[in-house]
Design a protein around this motif. Structure first.
Motif, short mmCIF file in Angstrom:
data_model
loop_
_atom_site.label_atom_id
_atom_site.label_comp_id
_atom_site.label_asym_id
_atom_site.label_seq_id
_atom_site.Cartn_x
_atom_site.Cartn_y
_atom_site.Cartn_z
N MET A 168 0.83 -1.20 0.00
CA MET A 168 0.00 0.00 0.00
C MET A 168 0.87 1.26 0.00
SD MET A 168 -2.87 -1.19 2.79
CE MET A 168 -1.61 -1.63 3.99
N PRO A 169 0.68 2.16 -0.97
CA PRO A 169 1.45 3.41 -0.99
C PRO A 169 0.81 4.44 -0.06
CG PRO A 169 0.04 3.30 -2.93
CD PRO A 169 -0.19 2.03 -2.16
N ILE A 170 1.40 4.63 1.12
CA ILE A 170 0.87 5.57 2.12
C ILE A 170 1.77 6.80 2.17
CG2 ILE A 170 0.29 5.90 4.54
CD1 ILE A 170 -0.20 2.92 4.76
N ARG A 171 1.19 7.97 1.95
CA ARG A 171 1.96 9.22 2.00
C ARG A 171 1.61 10.01 3.26
NH1 ARG A 171 5.08 12.01 -1.30
NH2 ARG A 171 4.52 10.77 -3.14
N SER A 183 7.16 15.54 3.21
CA SER A 183 6.35 14.65 2.38
C SER A 183 7.15 13.38 2.12
CB SER A 183 5.97 15.32 1.05
OG SER A 183 5.18 14.47 0.26
N GLN A 184 6.58 12.26 2.52
CA GLN A 184 7.28 10.99 2.36
C GLN A 184 6.28 9.90 1.97
OE1 GLN A 184 10.68 10.51 2.65
NE2 GLN A 184 10.23 8.50 1.79
N LEU A 185 6.63 9.14 0.90
CA LEU A 185 5.80 8.03 0.45
C LEU A 185 6.39 6.73 1.00
CD1 LEU A 185 3.45 7.07 -1.41
CD2 LEU A 185 5.19 6.75 -3.18
N HIS A 186 5.54 5.93 1.62
CA HIS A 186 5.95 4.66 2.22
C HIS A 186 5.24 3.51 1.50
CE1 HIS A 186 7.58 6.91 5.71
NE2 HIS A 186 6.51 7.68 5.52
N PHE A 203 -0.05 1.58 10.56
CA PHE A 203 1.23 2.08 10.03
C PHE A 203 1.60 3.35 10.78
CE2 PHE A 203 3.16 5.34 7.35
CZ PHE A 203 4.40 4.76 7.11
N THR A 204 2.88 3.49 11.12
CA THR A 204 3.35 4.66 11.85
C THR A 204 4.60 5.23 11.19
OG1 THR A 204 2.54 3.71 13.93
CG2 THR A 204 4.07 5.58 14.09
N ASP A 205 4.58 6.53 10.93
CA ASP A 205 5.76 7.25 10.46
C ASP A 205 6.34 7.99 11.65
OD1 ASP A 205 7.70 8.81 9.28
OD2 ASP A 205 6.44 9.49 7.61
#
Length: 248
Positions: A168-171, A183-186, A203-205
């Motif tokens: 999953m692309p999570i930004r 801004s970071q895409l995970h 999910f945690t950034d």
């Protein structure tokens, strides 16, 4: 003697009444400390005292920007690719060809009468992921604001479900007005094995760091970013070295 006593009481009463009237007259004419504003209507033309726009340092130290979802970023679908090989078309007379084209068009039309995008056909969904909740935690130190932004959601098996891993692309992003501060895409992966139940994920950034705000005007965002370019595939696999011609 009785007459004198009554007369004195009458005179004393008059004196007391006069004192009260005098005191009341002083209060009604006073515009200073004794003016309580009783009975006076507010002046609608009087200017409203300005509010102090300053934000205390203690308020900024407790400030943690709110996290929201952008429109259209709460869901992410994974579709099955490919399919059966296309049969070779046979030459048909004009009437039969028109009928065949109409049937093919009807097969590519959804229930609402709109054409179905072959790359986004609902009948070919493998997984559908959704974000249902968000939270954040903030710390202030050394002129910077550090944030931990977490999103929670679930992955639901689709019609073309097959056990495996969904990516999953999570930004995660933080903005100050139109300025993007972070801004970071995970590419977050979740293993899905049960076709009969949804798989929960969190999910945690933990690496969101932005300059210390001078006002409460930062905005944090989280969501799926399907428009992000995919990671380039490793083309080194599968290549075979050419054999050198045999020599006798």
């Amino acid at each position: 003697m009785a007459f004198l006593s009554v007369n004195r009481r009458f005179v004393a009463g008059l004196a007391l009444t006069g004192f009260m009237l005098a005191a009341a007259g002083c209060q009604s004419s006073d515009n200073g400390i004794l003016n309580l504003g009783i009975g006076k209507k507010p002046d609608p033309t009087a200017p409203i005292p300005p509010q102090d726009p300053k934000i205390l340092a203690s308020q900024l130290q407790a400030y943690c920007p709110k996290v929201t979802l952008r429109d259209g970023t709460a869901y992410f679908n994974t579709y099955a690719k490919g399919g059966t090989a296309k049969a070779k078309k046979k030459k048909l007379d004009p009437a039969a060809q028109a009928e065949a084209d109409a049937a093919a068009a009807a097969a590519q039309t959804g229930p609402n009468g709109q054409p179905v995008d072959p790359d986004h056909d609902p009948s070919k969904i493998i997984y559908q992921a959704s974000i249902s909740d968000m939270t954040r935690d903030c710390t202030h130190a050394n002129g910077q604001l550090s944030m931990k932004i977490a999103v929670a959601g679930k992955v639901v098996p689709g019609p073309m479900f097959a056990p495996g891993t969904v990516t999953m692309p999570i930004r995660i992003a933080v903005q100050h007005g139109d300025e993007v501060l972070y801004s970071q895409l995970h590419q977050y992966q979740v293993q899905v094995a049960d076709p009969s139940a949804a798989t929960q994920f969190v999910f945690t950034d933990t690496n969101v760091v932005v300059p210390e705000p001078s006002a409460k005007d930062y905005q944090a965002y989280a969501g799926f970013d399907e428009n992000a370019p995919a990671a380039p595939a490793d083309k080194s696999k599968g290549k075979r070295k050419k054999r050198a011609p045999a020599t006798n």
